[in-house]
Design a protein around this motif. Sequence first.
Motif, PDB file in Angstrom:
ATOM      1  N   GLY A 205      51.004  28.857  15.893  1.00 25.42           N
ATOM      2  CA  GLY A 205      50.193  29.864  15.844  1.00 25.42           C
ATOM      3  C   GLY A 205      50.271  30.727  17.184  1.00 25.42           C
ATOM      4  N   ARG A 206      49.264  31.502  17.316  1.00 28.32           N
ATOM      5  CA  ARG A 206      49.390  32.317  18.723  1.00 28.32           C
ATOM      6  C   ARG A 206      48.118  32.406  19.277  1.00 28.32           C
ATOM      7  NH1 ARG A 206      48.264  37.683  17.537  1.00 28.32           N
ATOM      8  NH2 ARG A 206      48.039  38.247  15.578  1.00 28.32           N
ATOM      9  N   MET A 207      48.154  32.783  20.565  1.00 24.03           N
ATOM     10  CA  MET A 207      46.910  33.245  21.202  1.00 24.03           C
ATOM     11  C   MET A 207      46.617  34.683  20.914  1.00 24.03           C
ATOM     12  SD  MET A 207      46.252  32.498  25.306  1.00 24.03           S
ATOM     13  CE  MET A 207      47.723  32.903  25.737  1.00 24.03           C
ATOM     14  N   ARG A 208      45.281  34.923  21.191  1.00 26.94           N
ATOM     15  CA  ARG A 208      44.881  36.143  20.694  1.00 26.94           C
ATOM     16  C   ARG A 208      43.709  36.449  22.149  1.00 26.94           C
ATOM     17  NH1 ARG A 208      42.226  38.215  15.529  1.00 26.94           N
ATOM     18  NH2 ARG A 208      44.392  38.795  15.079  1.00 26.94           N
ATOM     19  N   ILE A 209      43.980  37.315  23.074  1.00 30.69           N
ATOM     20  CA  ILE A 209      43.213  37.763  24.128  1.00 30.69           C
ATOM     21  C   ILE A 209      42.331  38.976  24.007  1.00 30.69           C
ATOM     22  CG2 ILE A 209      43.005  37.640  26.717  1.00 30.69           C
ATOM     23  CD1 ILE A 209      45.643  36.589  26.826  1.00 30.69           C
ATOM     24  N   SER A 210      41.098  39.009  24.384  1.00 32.23           N
ATOM     25  CA  SER A 210      40.406  40.495  24.302  1.00 32.23           C
ATOM     26  C   SER A 210      39.678  40.322  25.608  1.00 32.23           C
ATOM     27  CB  SER A 210      39.469  40.450  22.911  1.00 32.23           C
ATOM     28  OG  SER A 210      38.576  39.574  23.007  1.00 32.23           O
ATOM     29  N   TYR A 211      39.412  41.545  26.205  1.00 33.96           N
ATOM     30  CA  TYR A 211      38.892  41.621  27.461  1.00 33.96           C
ATOM     31  C   TYR A 211      37.579  42.748  27.077  1.00 33.96           C
ATOM     32  CZ  TYR A 211      42.912  39.703  29.732  1.00 33.96           C
ATOM     33  OH  TYR A 211      43.974  38.918  30.046  1.00 33.96           O
ATOM     34  N   GLN A 212      36.319  42.245  27.900  1.00 36.23           N
ATOM     35  CA  GLN A 212      35.145  42.965  27.986  1.00 36.23           C
ATOM     36  C   GLN A 212      34.910  43.308  29.376  1.00 36.23           C
ATOM     37  OE1 GLN A 212      33.367  44.272  25.293  1.00 36.23           O
ATOM     38  NE2 GLN A 212      34.942  43.306  23.946  1.00 36.23           N
ATOM     39  N   LEU A 226      35.269  44.006  36.718  1.00 35.14           N
ATOM     40  CA  LEU A 226      35.970  43.034  36.343  1.00 35.14           C
ATOM     41  C   LEU A 226      36.422  42.934  34.830  1.00 35.14           C
ATOM     42  CD1 LEU A 226      33.727  40.264  38.379  1.00 35.14           C
ATOM     43  CD2 LEU A 226      35.766  41.607  39.142  1.00 35.14           C
ATOM     44  N   ARG A 227      37.109  42.025  34.518  1.00 37.11           N
ATOM     45  CA  ARG A 227      37.384  42.073  32.977  1.00 37.11           C
ATOM     46  C   ARG A 227      37.125  40.521  32.595  1.00 37.11           C
ATOM     47  NH1 ARG A 227      43.778  42.277  32.011  1.00 37.11           N
ATOM     48  NH2 ARG A 227      44.470  40.691  33.351  1.00 37.11           N
ATOM     49  N   LYS A 228      36.007  40.215  31.585  1.00 38.39           N
ATOM     50  CA  LYS A 228      35.793  39.015  30.998  1.00 38.39           C
ATOM     51  C   LYS A 228      36.664  38.734  29.681  1.00 38.39           C
ATOM     52  CE  LYS A 228      31.911  35.969  29.512  1.00 38.39           C
ATOM     53  NZ  LYS A 228      30.587  35.753  29.378  1.00 38.39           N
ATOM     54  N   PRO A 229      37.440  37.386  29.925  1.00 40.72           N
ATOM     55  CA  PRO A 229      38.376  37.398  28.683  1.00 40.72           C
ATOM     56  C   PRO A 229      37.771  36.421  27.540  1.00 40.72           C
ATOM     57  CG  PRO A 229      39.190  36.198  30.516  1.00 40.72           C
ATOM     58  CD  PRO A 229      37.939  36.891  30.999  1.00 40.72           C
ATOM     59  N   SER A 230      38.305  36.633  26.353  1.00 36.22           N
ATOM     60  CA  SER A 230      37.685  35.506  25.124  1.00 36.22           C
ATOM     61  C   SER A 230      39.330  35.172  24.599  1.00 36.22           C
ATOM     62  CB  SER A 230      36.659  36.357  24.423  1.00 36.22           C
ATOM     63  OG  SER A 230      37.107  37.298  23.703  1.00 36.22           O
ATOM     64  N   TYR A 231      39.092  33.982  24.107  1.00 38.66           N
ATOM     65  CA  TYR A 231      40.372  33.855  23.557  1.00 38.66           C
ATOM     66  C   TYR A 231      40.192  33.061  22.055  1.00 38.66           C
ATOM     67  CZ  TYR A 231      41.782  34.061  28.466  1.00 38.66           C
ATOM     68  OH  TYR A 231      42.102  34.473  29.881  1.00 38.66           O
ATOM     69  N   GLN A 232      41.344  33.210  21.184  1.00 35.23           N
ATOM     70  CA  GLN A 232      41.326  32.702  19.997  1.00 35.23           C
ATOM     71  C   GLN A 232      42.595  32.211  19.729  1.00 35.23           C
ATOM     72  OE1 GLN A 232      39.797  36.569  18.244  1.00 35.23           O
ATOM     73  NE2 GLN A 232      38.602  35.240  16.812  1.00 35.23           N
ATOM     74  N   ALA A 233      42.853  31.333  18.929  1.00 39.41           N
ATOM     75  CA  ALA A 233      43.902  30.722  18.166  1.00 39.41           C
ATOM     76  C   ALA A 233      43.894  31.158  16.894  1.00 39.41           C
ATOM     77  CB  ALA A 233      43.845  29.265  18.284  1.00 39.41           C
TER      78      ALA A 233
END
Length: 518
Positions: A205-212, A226-233
């Motif tokens: 699979g792969r990692m998906r990153i998004s920033y807020q 600042l940027r707050k990341p969130s992660y999904q597989a």
Amino acid sequence: MGPHGPVSRFMGEMMRRPALRLNLLVLPLLGVSVFAFAETAERPDLGPREKARVADVVRPATDFSKAEPYEAMQAGAATSIEDPDRNAFSHFSANLADEDVMNFRLGNALFRKIWVPAPSSTQASDGLGPFYNARSCDACHINDGRGHPPEGKADMTSMFLRLAREPTTDAEKAALGDHLLLNFPDPVYGGQLQDKAIAGVAPEGRMRISYQPQPFRFPDGTVVELRKPSYQAVDLRYGPLDPHASLSPRIAPAMIGLGLIEAIAEGDILASVDPDDRDGDGVSGRPQLTRASDGEVRLGRFGWKGEQANVRDQSAHAFLGDIGISTPILPRDHGDCTSEQADCLALAGGTQARLGPGEAPDPVLPLVSFYSENLAVPARRKASFSETLAGKKLFYDSGCISCHTPKYVTRKDWPAKPQRFQLIWPYSDFLLHDMGEGLADSQTVGEASGREWRTPPLWAIGLTRTVGGQEFYLHDGRARTLEEAVLWHDGEGRAARDAYAKLDKRDRDLLIRFLESL
């Protein structure tokens, strides 16, 4: 629990080992371990006069009008005085004996070796994967420095997701209590999500990153975003992750000074343990404990949560998890494949019986370990400049040294001469600290909770952009500047962060310039 259970065995082990015999009072089988240590570090390698002299040398500075003696040579006699260019992290220890330079160069070649799938005509280079994140050590540790997030690019090579779940049975809890394991992998995907694979299988699979965006407002009205990341597989081949699995993003750390870190006396690190905050500074600090490949329970020093006790074990786990290469320490030819991944297990391994056990048999692992132990820390820049010294005072006054312990003298009886009895300045206590919910990954690793991280050393952090071409800090690279990294501190780091925030702009710049001089 009978007298021969995990607690009894572990306490017996602790009391047999002189460097850890520091008035251990309590060690619960489960949950958080509680320690109480003598205030004075045990140094069985030193006589009384030497111990007093070392204590005087490593005492934190109080005079900021000039640089401390030998401060610019932050790795002692091992310090590199080569030009601070893009290769600044790739030089060998300056005190390395001539007869050992060849082993360093051989280790360097193996560190940069491109591994290929098995079977291959190369034989000595095959065994890649089947699942992997990188094809060489150097691909993650760019120019022997730190990795980075993909930043919109497809390249995830120097960043990955650790996978783990909490124990669910009494047997699993007992295994953690006895330090037989650090945590439990996802039952299907294993301990790490691999986004690459050899022919015959597709990646896991792969990692998906998004920033807020997360603005931080200083008392003077200045705002830093600042940027707050969130992660999904995502794109998972074998179905969803275990519902209790946690994701922990990691970028590769810099490789310099590892042998010197290993040579710090355990007593000097454990002397800073303060789980009950007896000194009232808001900082606790707990040791990570891990079972090394020799079966002994030791102090963890390496990895973002202190998972490994020595460079050799750290190297073996990186070979297996990142590249899928087995070693005599971890002889699993199929890397992180699990029993649920039959197509992966059906592929050929790369072990060659005539060469020895593992796809990277001896002397591959010893040479890579030797290389890693002897990558030199560069000399300081501008250590005696007035602006640097002013920033140093602000760093101390803000309480940063409560976790970032400036200096140590390594063990006098250390077997490797380049690391033996050196005054070094890593700026870390190598203990676990609660860094607040903002940096939490919800993943327990041994003694470390989901909010705790090992204090990373700061030496040569000012050369990050020079070596890697870009700047990303913290365990997941969310911080794009040193200031952002400071502002993410919370939990035990909140007081130091707030002290920094209360400074005026000029003084904040001075503190950052001090960090850039390291």
